[in-house]
Design an enzyme around this catalytic site. Structure first.
Site, PDB file in Angstrom:
ATOM      1  N   LYS A   1       0.849  -1.197   0.000  1.00 10.80           N
ATOM      2  CA  LYS A   1       0.000   0.000   0.000  1.00 10.80           C
ATOM      3  C   LYS A   1       0.883   1.245   0.000  1.00 10.80           C
ATOM      4  CE  LYS A   1      -0.595  -0.529   4.965  1.00 10.80           C
ATOM      5  NZ  LYS A   1      -1.105   0.290   6.013  1.00 10.80           N
TER       6      LYS A   1
ATOM      7  N   TYR B   1      17.230  30.311   4.697  1.00 11.17           N
ATOM      8  CA  TYR B   1      16.198  31.076   5.394  1.00 11.17           C
ATOM      9  C   TYR B   1      16.505  31.167   6.887  1.00 11.17           C
ATOM     10  CZ  TYR B   1      13.072  30.625   1.345  1.00 11.17           C
ATOM     11  OH  TYR B   1      12.502  30.687   0.097  1.00 11.17           O
TER      12      TYR B   1
HETATM   13  C1  LIG Z   1      -3.740  -4.228   7.965  1.00 12.97           C
HETATM   14  C2  LIG Z   1      -2.253  -4.192   7.820  1.00 12.97           C
HETATM   15  N1  LIG Z   1      -1.573  -5.336   7.678  1.00 12.97           N
HETATM   16  C3  LIG Z   1      -0.228  -5.363   7.541  1.00 12.97           C
HETATM   17  C4  LIG Z   1       0.515  -4.187   7.574  1.00 12.97           C
HETATM   18  C5  LIG Z   1       2.017  -4.256   7.452  1.00 12.97           C
HETATM   19  O1  LIG Z   1       2.652  -3.788   8.614  1.00 12.97           O
HETATM   20  P1  LIG Z   1       4.236  -3.666   8.714  1.00 12.97           P
HETATM   21  O2  LIG Z   1       4.661  -2.711   7.659  1.00 12.97           O
HETATM   22  O3  LIG Z   1       4.490  -3.134  10.077  1.00 12.97           O
HETATM   23  O4  LIG Z   1       4.796  -5.020   8.484  1.00 12.97           O
HETATM   24  C6  LIG Z   1      -0.150  -2.979   7.752  1.00 12.97           C
HETATM   25  C7  LIG Z   1       0.621  -1.735   7.787  1.00 12.97           C
HETATM   26  O5  LIG Z   1       0.299  -0.717   8.288  1.00 12.97           O
HETATM   27  C8  LIG Z   1      -1.569  -2.973   7.876  1.00 12.97           C
HETATM   28  O6  LIG Z   1      -2.253  -1.836   8.049  1.00 12.97           O
END
Ligand SMILES: Cc1ncc(COP(=O)(O)O)c(C=O)c1O
Length: 374
Positions: free
Chosen positions: A43, A266
């Site tokens: 994601k 700045y």
């Molecule tokens: C529902 C879900 N599963 C798995 C993950 C993966 O987590 P990580 O990057 O800590 O391994 C996330 C990350 O935020 C998540 O929201």
């Protein structure tokens, strides 16, 4: 957002992503997870690394599938040519079910609110469902108390239910008390589902840290994100040899020698204590390089590190070099190092800011050129 198309003579700021390291990290995390199936979490554009190339590397490396947060992210993978299983973690309004079904996306069912609508839609628009259980994260998922009353409606959806999932709130915490409690709640929910005649073939509750800390119980699959990118906040991750896959590299745009007393940037927050060289790099807070790294961070150059001086501005930052160090426009400087022990590793930079590396990689702007090594 599409990446900004690079002109060969344009701005020289690159996120260099080594997909071989991503593949090796996948192998390591899968071994740590006892060979369980891996839903690779890509994601937010694979935490800023590039969802399509990273996703393809993970699938070629043997991942079960890829997990994204939204329908749009799933569609982006499909448009990019990813054909394997893709799971939308953030749930889906019923109106979006046909589109997800057409693209063969799997979806987390994140609560009781749409059970009837899904039951109406799925016969014509089939989807694989992963039942999200709120075992203690407190955001998405059926609460254990909601499960019993929902069992009859869930039974109707049983032909489409492929998985059951939860998410740890404290897998990185040395005190595993709450994580163990979440695991027990998960097991109790699974038993409740079984008693109701629902038998998900996949069970997954573990993120990266849960794999590293052996919090996997009887799960069939895991859902790591951060560890795939070689980043970790727990000692077990470094011990596993995870390799950071991303380096942020900027070429020197200008370099000049200035006399003692010269102020830079700045607010004039840096005053040259003696003659030195100021190298200006085309990377600023608009690129995701945080403003408060001015007068705090270092960059790597010719095997050493040098300080970022003055304020980081929107498009530029400035680095101080001793006058005798040879430096010229076009020379590459490393802003985020792939060496986890370096002072400018993503973990260390994030710690210096009181944040986590996720935030820094996710913030890398689309105008940064991504270069992939395969
Ligand atoms: C529902 C879900 N599963 C798995 C993950 C993966 O987590 P990580 O990057 O800590 O391994 C996330 C990350 O935020 C998540 O929201």
């Amino acid at each position: 957002m599409e990446p900004l198309r690079r002109h060969p003579e344009g701005r020289a700021l690159r996120a260099e992503v080594d997909l071989r390291k991503v593949a090796r990290n996948l192998g390591r995390i899968r071994a740590a997870a006892g060979g369980r199936g891996v839903w690779g979490v890509v994601k937010a554009d694979a935490y800023g690394h590039g969802a399509v190339p990273v996703g393809k590397a993970l699938m070629e490396g043997g991942a079960t599938g890829l997990a994204v947060s939204s329908l749009e992210e799933g569609l982006e993978l499909r448009r990019g040519g990813v054909r394997g299983p893709v799971l939308v973690l953030g749930g889906l309004r019923p109106e979006a079910v046909p589109a997800a079904s057409d693209e063969g996306l799997a979806v987390a069912l994140v609560g009781p609110e749409h059970l009837e609508a899904y039951a109406r839609l799925l016969p014509a628009h089939p989807l694989k469902l992963h039942l999200k259980l709120d075992t203690g994260m407190g955001r998405f998922g059926f609460l254990p108390s909601e499960l019993g009353p929902c069992l009859p409606a869930l039974k109707v959806l049983a032909p489409w239910i492929e998985g059951a999932m939860g998410h740890f709130a404290t897998a990185d915490d040395p005190d595993q008390g709450f994580a163990q409690r979440q695991r027990r709640v998960f097991e109790a929910c699974l038993a409740q589902l079984r008693d109701g005649g629902i038998h998900p073939s996949q069970r997954h509750h573990g993120n990266s840290d849960a794999c590293l800390r052996n919090l996997l119980g009887d799960d069939t699959h895991v859902r790591p994100g951060l560890a795939l990118y070689g980043l970790t906040l727990v000692p077990e991750g470094r011990a596993l040899g995870l390799e950071p896959a991303l380096e942020l590299v900027a070429e020197v745009a200008r370099v000049k020698t200035v006399p003692a007393g010269t102020t830079v940037g700045y607010g004039r927050t840096f005053v040259a204590p003696h003659p030195l060289q100021i190298a200006t790099l085309a990377c600023g807070y608009a690129d995701g390089y945080r403003r408060d790294l001015g007068n705090r961070a270092v960059v790597g150059f010719r095997g050493r590190t040098y300080p970022v001086v003055g304020r980081v501005s929107m498009d530029y930052l400035t680095v101080a070099l001793p006058v005798e160090v040879p430096a010229a426009p076009g020379d590459p400087m490393v802003l985020y190092s792939g060496d986890p022990a370096a002072p400018h590793s993503l973990e260390r930079v994030a710690a210096s800011l009181g944040t986590i590396p996720y935030e820094l990689t996710c913030a890398l702007h689309r105008r940064i050129t991504r270069r992939f090594f395969t």
